[in-house]
Design a protein around this motif. Structure first.
Motif, PDB file in Angstrom:
ATOM      1  N   VAL A  10       0.835  -1.191   0.000  1.00  0.00           N
ATOM      2  CA  VAL A  10       0.000   0.000   0.000  1.00  0.00           C
ATOM      3  C   VAL A  10       0.877   1.250   0.000  1.00  0.00           C
ATOM      4  CG1 VAL A  10      -1.745   1.311   1.261  1.00  0.00           C
ATOM      5  CG2 VAL A  10      -1.855  -1.189   1.217  1.00  0.00           C
ATOM      6  N   ALA A  11       1.881   1.243   0.873  1.00  0.00           N
ATOM      7  CA  ALA A  11       2.789   2.387   0.973  1.00  0.00           C
ATOM      8  C   ALA A  11       3.452   2.660  -0.376  1.00  0.00           C
ATOM      9  CB  ALA A  11       3.835   2.128   2.044  1.00  0.00           C
ATOM     10  N   ALA A  12       3.944   1.614  -0.994  1.00  0.00           N
ATOM     11  CA  ALA A  12       4.629   1.749  -2.275  1.00  0.00           C
ATOM     12  C   ALA A  12       3.689   2.351  -3.312  1.00  0.00           C
ATOM     13  CB  ALA A  12       5.131   0.388  -2.736  1.00  0.00           C
ATOM     14  N   ARG A  13       2.508   1.785  -3.400  1.00  0.00           N
ATOM     15  CA  ARG A  13       1.560   2.225  -4.415  1.00  0.00           C
ATOM     16  C   ARG A  13       1.120   3.671  -4.192  1.00  0.00           C
ATOM     17  NH1 ARG A  13      -3.309   1.354  -7.645  1.00  0.00           N
ATOM     18  NH2 ARG A  13      -2.679  -0.456  -8.847  1.00  0.00           N
ATOM     19  N   ALA A  14       1.034   4.054  -2.923  1.00  0.00           N
ATOM     20  CA  ALA A  14       0.613   5.419  -2.626  1.00  0.00           C
ATOM     21  C   ALA A  14       1.798   6.382  -2.637  1.00  0.00           C
ATOM     22  CB  ALA A  14      -0.100   5.456  -1.275  1.00  0.00           C
ATOM     23  N   GLY A  15       2.983   5.825  -2.707  1.00  0.00           N
ATOM     24  CA  GLY A  15       4.169   6.671  -2.711  1.00  0.00           C
ATOM     25  C   GLY A  15       4.428   7.341  -1.375  1.00  0.00           C
ATOM     26  N   VAL A  16       4.091   6.645  -0.294  1.00  0.00           N
ATOM     27  CA  VAL A  16       4.359   7.184   1.045  1.00  0.00           C
ATOM     28  C   VAL A  16       5.068   6.112   1.878  1.00  0.00           C
ATOM     29  CG1 VAL A  16       2.339   8.691   0.990  1.00  0.00           C
ATOM     30  CG2 VAL A  16       2.149   6.374   1.934  1.00  0.00           C
ATOM     31  N   SER A  22      -0.103   3.433   8.153  1.00  0.00           N
ATOM     32  CA  SER A  22      -0.560   3.014   9.472  1.00  0.00           C
ATOM     33  C   SER A  22      -1.385   4.120  10.123  1.00  0.00           C
ATOM     34  CB  SER A  22       0.635   2.660  10.344  1.00  0.00           C
ATOM     35  OG  SER A  22       0.213   2.313  11.633  1.00  0.00           O
ATOM     36  N   ARG A  23      -0.945   5.337   9.964  1.00  0.00           N
ATOM     37  CA  ARG A  23      -1.683   6.462  10.555  1.00  0.00           C
ATOM     38  C   ARG A  23      -3.081   6.576   9.959  1.00  0.00           C
ATOM     39  NH1 ARG A  23       3.380   9.280   9.966  1.00  0.00           N
ATOM     40  NH2 ARG A  23       4.373   9.311  12.008  1.00  0.00           N
ATOM     41  N   VAL A  24      -3.164   6.426   8.675  1.00  0.00           N
ATOM     42  CA  VAL A  24      -4.475   6.480   8.034  1.00  0.00           C
ATOM     43  C   VAL A  24      -5.357   5.366   8.585  1.00  0.00           C
ATOM     44  CG1 VAL A  24      -5.720   6.213   5.863  1.00  0.00           C
ATOM     45  CG2 VAL A  24      -3.589   7.517   5.932  1.00  0.00           C
ATOM     46  N   LEU A  25      -4.769   4.188   8.638  1.00  0.00           N
ATOM     47  CA  LEU A  25      -5.491   3.014   9.117  1.00  0.00           C
ATOM     48  C   LEU A  25      -6.066   3.234  10.508  1.00  0.00           C
ATOM     49  CD1 LEU A  25      -5.176   1.081   6.892  1.00  0.00           C
ATOM     50  CD2 LEU A  25      -3.476  -0.179   8.182  1.00  0.00           C
ATOM     51  N   ASN A  26      -5.303   3.890  11.334  1.00  0.00           N
ATOM     52  CA  ASN A  26      -5.693   4.015  12.738  1.00  0.00           C
ATOM     53  C   ASN A  26      -6.236   5.395  13.088  1.00  0.00           C
ATOM     54  OD1 ASN A  26      -4.716   1.334  13.911  1.00  0.00           O
ATOM     55  ND2 ASN A  26      -2.977   2.057  12.698  1.00  0.00           N
ATOM     56  N   ASP A  27      -6.513   6.190  12.071  1.00  0.00           N
ATOM     57  CA  ASP A  27      -7.074   7.510  12.312  1.00  0.00           C
ATOM     58  C   ASP A  27      -6.231   8.337  13.264  1.00  0.00           C
ATOM     59  OD1 ASP A  27      -9.273   7.999  10.720  1.00  0.00           O
ATOM     60  OD2 ASP A  27     -10.519   6.647  11.903  1.00  0.00           O
ATOM     61  N   ARG A  28      -4.938   8.185  13.136  1.00  0.00           N
ATOM     62  CA  ARG A  28      -4.046   8.947  14.023  1.00  0.00           C
ATOM     63  C   ARG A  28      -3.815  10.329  13.412  1.00  0.00           C
ATOM     64  NH1 ARG A  28      -3.154   7.763  17.652  1.00  0.00           N
ATOM     65  NH2 ARG A  28      -3.094   5.846  18.820  1.00  0.00           N
ATOM     66  N   THR A  29      -4.735  11.233  13.665  1.00  0.00           N
ATOM     67  CA  THR A  29      -4.654  12.555  13.044  1.00  0.00           C
ATOM     68  C   THR A  29      -4.146  13.592  14.028  1.00  0.00           C
ATOM     69  OG1 THR A  29      -7.004  12.610  13.478  1.00  0.00           O
ATOM     70  CG2 THR A  29      -6.336  12.264  11.211  1.00  0.00           C
ATOM     71  N   GLU A  30      -3.427  13.143  15.050  1.00  0.00           N
ATOM     72  CA  GLU A  30      -2.954  14.131  16.043  1.00  0.00           C
ATOM     73  C   GLU A  30      -2.043  15.166  15.390  1.00  0.00           C
ATOM     74  OE1 GLU A  30      -0.269  10.521  16.537  1.00  0.00           O
ATOM     75  OE2 GLU A  30      -2.368  10.985  16.162  1.00  0.00           O
ATOM     76  N   ASN A  31      -1.132  14.683  14.525  1.00  0.00           N
ATOM     77  CA  ASN A  31      -0.384  15.621  13.686  1.00  0.00           C
ATOM     78  C   ASN A  31      -1.124  15.680  12.352  1.00  0.00           C
ATOM     79  OD1 ASN A  31       1.369  15.346  15.759  1.00  0.00           O
ATOM     80  ND2 ASN A  31       2.983  14.337  14.579  1.00  0.00           N
ATOM     81  N   HIS A  32      -1.804  16.771  12.124  1.00  0.00           N
ATOM     82  CA  HIS A  32      -2.672  16.801  10.948  1.00  0.00           C
ATOM     83  C   HIS A  32      -1.978  16.324   9.681  1.00  0.00           C
ATOM     84  CE1 HIS A  32      -6.391  17.614  12.448  1.00  0.00           C
ATOM     85  NE2 HIS A  32      -6.737  18.720  11.809  1.00  0.00           N
ATOM     86  N   MET A  33      -2.720  15.513   8.964  1.00  0.00           N
ATOM     87  CA  MET A  33      -2.160  14.936   7.744  1.00  0.00           C
ATOM     88  C   MET A  33      -2.743  15.665   6.539  1.00  0.00           C
ATOM     89  SD  MET A  33      -2.461  11.006   6.510  1.00  0.00           S
ATOM     90  CE  MET A  33      -1.493  10.441   7.903  1.00  0.00           C
ATOM     91  N   ARG A  34      -1.939  15.813   5.534  1.00  0.00           N
ATOM     92  CA  ARG A  34      -2.425  16.487   4.341  1.00  0.00           C
ATOM     93  C   ARG A  34      -3.536  15.636   3.717  1.00  0.00           C
ATOM     94  NH1 ARG A  34       2.167  16.796   1.561  1.00  0.00           N
ATOM     95  NH2 ARG A  34       3.150  18.685   2.326  1.00  0.00           N
ATOM     96  N   PRO A  35      -4.700  16.207   3.485  1.00  0.00           N
ATOM     97  CA  PRO A  35      -5.845  15.442   2.968  1.00  0.00           C
ATOM     98  C   PRO A  35      -5.494  14.656   1.708  1.00  0.00           C
ATOM     99  CG  PRO A  35      -6.516  17.668   3.527  1.00  0.00           C
ATOM    100  CD  PRO A  35      -5.026  17.622   3.686  1.00  0.00           C
ATOM    101  N   GLU A  36      -4.680  15.260   0.832  1.00  0.00           N
ATOM    102  CA  GLU A  36      -4.367  14.565  -0.417  1.00  0.00           C
ATOM    103  C   GLU A  36      -3.530  13.304  -0.142  1.00  0.00           C
ATOM    104  OE1 GLU A  36      -2.537  18.414  -0.934  1.00  0.00           O
ATOM    105  OE2 GLU A  36      -1.035  17.471  -2.216  1.00  0.00           O
ATOM    106  N   THR A  37      -2.656  13.394   0.849  1.00  0.00           N
ATOM    107  CA  THR A  37      -1.877  12.211   1.222  1.00  0.00           C
ATOM    108  C   THR A  37      -2.822  11.105   1.666  1.00  0.00           C
ATOM    109  OG1 THR A  37      -0.217  13.723   2.087  1.00  0.00           O
ATOM    110  CG2 THR A  37       0.040  11.404   2.621  1.00  0.00           C
ATOM    111  N   GLU A  39      -5.885  10.757   0.982  1.00  0.00           N
ATOM    112  CA  GLU A  39      -6.652  10.248  -0.150  1.00  0.00           C
ATOM    113  C   GLU A  39      -5.862   9.232  -0.969  1.00  0.00           C
ATOM    114  OE1 GLU A  39      -9.568   9.911  -1.013  1.00  0.00           O
ATOM    115  OE2 GLU A  39     -10.123  11.085   0.740  1.00  0.00           O
ATOM    116  N   LYS A  40      -4.611   9.567  -1.225  1.00  0.00           N
ATOM    117  CA  LYS A  40      -3.747   8.654  -1.986  1.00  0.00           C
ATOM    118  C   LYS A  40      -3.703   7.284  -1.312  1.00  0.00           C
ATOM    119  CE  LYS A  40       0.086  11.005  -2.085  1.00  0.00           C
ATOM    120  NZ  LYS A  40       1.493  11.406  -2.238  1.00  0.00           N
ATOM    121  N   VAL A  41      -3.515   7.330  -0.001  1.00  0.00           N
ATOM    122  CA  VAL A  41      -3.425   6.077   0.766  1.00  0.00           C
ATOM    123  C   VAL A  41      -4.733   5.299   0.674  1.00  0.00           C
ATOM    124  CG1 VAL A  41      -3.151   5.082   3.056  1.00  0.00           C
ATOM    125  CG2 VAL A  41      -1.706   6.995   2.337  1.00  0.00           C
ATOM    126  N   LEU A  42      -5.829   6.017   0.914  1.00  0.00           N
ATOM    127  CA  LEU A  42      -7.138   5.378   0.861  1.00  0.00           C
ATOM    128  C   LEU A  42      -7.361   4.713  -0.499  1.00  0.00           C
ATOM    129  CD1 LEU A  42      -8.131   5.673   3.535  1.00  0.00           C
ATOM    130  CD2 LEU A  42      -9.217   7.846   2.942  1.00  0.00           C
TER     131      LEU A  42
END
Lengths: 330, 330
Positions: A10-16, A22-37, A39-42
């Motif tokens: 997943v990381a490779a395909r999303a380029g992250v 993992s943060r996306v998976l676990n909704d760890r938004t304490e350090n705000h994540m760029r929405p586009e990032t 989205e790419k992951v999703l």
DNA sequence: GTGAAAGCGCTAACAC
DNA sequence: GTGTTAGCGCTTTCAC
């Protein structure tokens, strides 16, 4: 579990990086994540039909989010409803339940307890067959797995139950007030607290009127045992009422009464205990069984809540007397 | 999951290495182990009350040894017995089963399928509510999780069932031979193959005598639906027999007949399908229901075996006609 | 806001 | 016969 994409795919395909996924998976938004990032992951997750491997998460977090249920007989609607009550809470809290049916065998029960321990369930809702295996239970407790009993007591363990003594006392009083005097009791096994509480309630109610049970027969909560107990009890002279420690045995008693051509409630009053509601077959019964309703679904919910909230208390829920037609003025 | 000893604690206490402990744990005796070493390890395990962390084993082996069961209604004895059949095989093969009760709701069913996927079960025994959710199912299949249907068909998936068409045909023939002619049918939902097969068998049996059903009412396999179907059907003139797609609905029909003072089997013949055996309450029924016995416990066992042995075939098991007293010569 | 890297407890090559 | 070691897939500090 094959050809399955993992978090690095997943990381490779999303380029992250892994952590971002993992943060996306676990909704760890304490350090705000760029929405586009995000989205790419999703998108990558969707594309790859990715699902995390539970075992890896569990190992890492050391939490299984699983609850165990051990009951003596899952074909008994009473315990099915208990399981449903538990599941209703567990599911909405993200817990998975493992249902174990000991089938009235304590050996099987021990096997299941050990199994639940090795599955690392976080808690167990336990209805022991009789006197539970101390060793397996100790091992479980030792390991820090919480155990809640339902409808049964074991010293030092929290229990969710009804006041069986009081309810049984009340039922017996009701029956006595209807005029029945020669009361026989179909009890549960001696090592089950529920049954003993009910027996004690009945005995004390009788004693308060200066009476004692005409006969006490030990059953094992099955239809068959109720039937055979009733057959033997009815051969004693002068029994005018049979109370049983649960409905199933009371049904057995009704069956016996029918065979012996005893008319219920005229020749014989019959009462049970439990009142599993909504049994379709039971609607064929005329009259309806006199009994005490035990809110088993709610008992299950309470028990699950205790486990999940890590509370260590015992709870009693109220019962309701069902004035059926199997006991009547004589 | 705290203060728990792990495999290195055991190794340290026994004075051996990790692998030795692991070997003892897994009975890896290919390179014979010195019995005393083995004993030392076993003792350490006992002393420390050690139990392996399942998640770690699973992660390492990439095998969960878990099976999922999804049924529409666990309070229905039919499915309880199915679950028991499955469990009997699973347990002896070291598999743990996750029982999911979709409670006749396909939304719930989908949630459970997704849950089972994320639990990485190795196989699923599935009795869909109706037309199953294609997406969830595809995701599961995609991931290489094997699915076996019981008592229901979906294209391209292996099924374990009985020959519902033939059995229903036979039952209808039997009823017709008893002299009944104006037959009404309480069918199952249209999207359940089992029910449709039974309906087809009945229709063809009638057709072979130049007859057609007097009425066909759609139920949903519940007692209540059988009851209300029967009420409406019995208001039609001239019905002399009601067959239902399962026993529960037939019981509902009997209830309706009783209320309408129809005498069974004289005024009205009634037959079901399934014959869940050993329902204690059912022994109150006089006469016993005419029906077809479906070996549901064995269906469960076969299904579990297919999953565990990784076989991809469909199986049909034989049924038995139960000549109860609810249909009789007129 | 995102990445690198350590390690959860165990099993299975591969050494010796 | 027994020990050493490299991961299984993921989460989570800690850097940057």
């Amino acid at each position: 579990m094959k050809k399955r994409s993992d978090i690095r795919d997943v990381a490779a395909r999303a380029g992250v990086s892994l952590s971002t996924v993992s943060r996306v998976l676990n909704d760890r938004t304490e350090n705000h994540m760029r929405p586009e990032t995000r989205e790419k992951v999703l998108k990558a997750i969707r594309d790859l039909n990715y699902a995390p491997v539970k075992a890896a998460q569990t190992l890492r977090r050391l939490r299984t989010k699983m609850l165990g249920i051990v009951v003596p007989d899952i074909t008994n609607l009473y315990f099915t409803l208990l399981a449903r009550g538990i599941e209703s809470i567990a599911f909405e809290q993200g817990f998975t339940t493992l249902i174990c049916d000991s089938n009235h065998q304590s050996e099987r029960e021990t096997q299941y307890l050990d199994m639940l321990r090795s599955e690392d369930v976080e808690g167990i809702i336990f209805v022991p067959v009789g006197k539970a295996d101390g060793n397996s239970l100790d091992a479980i407790l030792d390991q820090g797995i919480r155990v809640v009993l339902v409808d049964r007591r074991i010293p030092n363990l929290p229990t969710v139950e009804v006041d069986n003594y009081a309810a049984s006392f009340g039922l017996a009083e009701y029956v006595l007030n209807l005029g029945y005097r020669k009361v026989a009791y179909i009890a549960g096994p001696e090592d089950v607290s529920t049954g003993e509480d009910r027996l004690a309630g009945l005995s004390d109610a009788l004693a308060s009127k200066g009476l004692t049970p005409v006969a006490i027969c030990r059953g094992d909560f099955t239809f068959e045992s109720g039937y055979s107990c009733a057959l033997s009890v009815l051969s004693e002279t002068g029994v005018d009422a049979i109370l049983a420690a649960n409905d199933l045995m009371a049904f057995g008693a009704l069956r016996a009464a029918e065979e012996l051509k005893k008319s219920v409630p005229k020749d014989l009053g019959v009462a049970g205990f439990d009142h599993v509601p909504h049994v379709p077959y039971a609607t064929f019964m005329h009259p309806e069984l006199t009994t005490v309703e035990v809110p088993i679904y709610e008992l299950g919910q309470k028990a699950a809540l205790l486990l999940i909230d890590e509370k260590d208390e015992s709870i009693k829920l109220p019962t309701k007397l069902i004035r059926g037609g199997t006991c009547r003025e004589q």
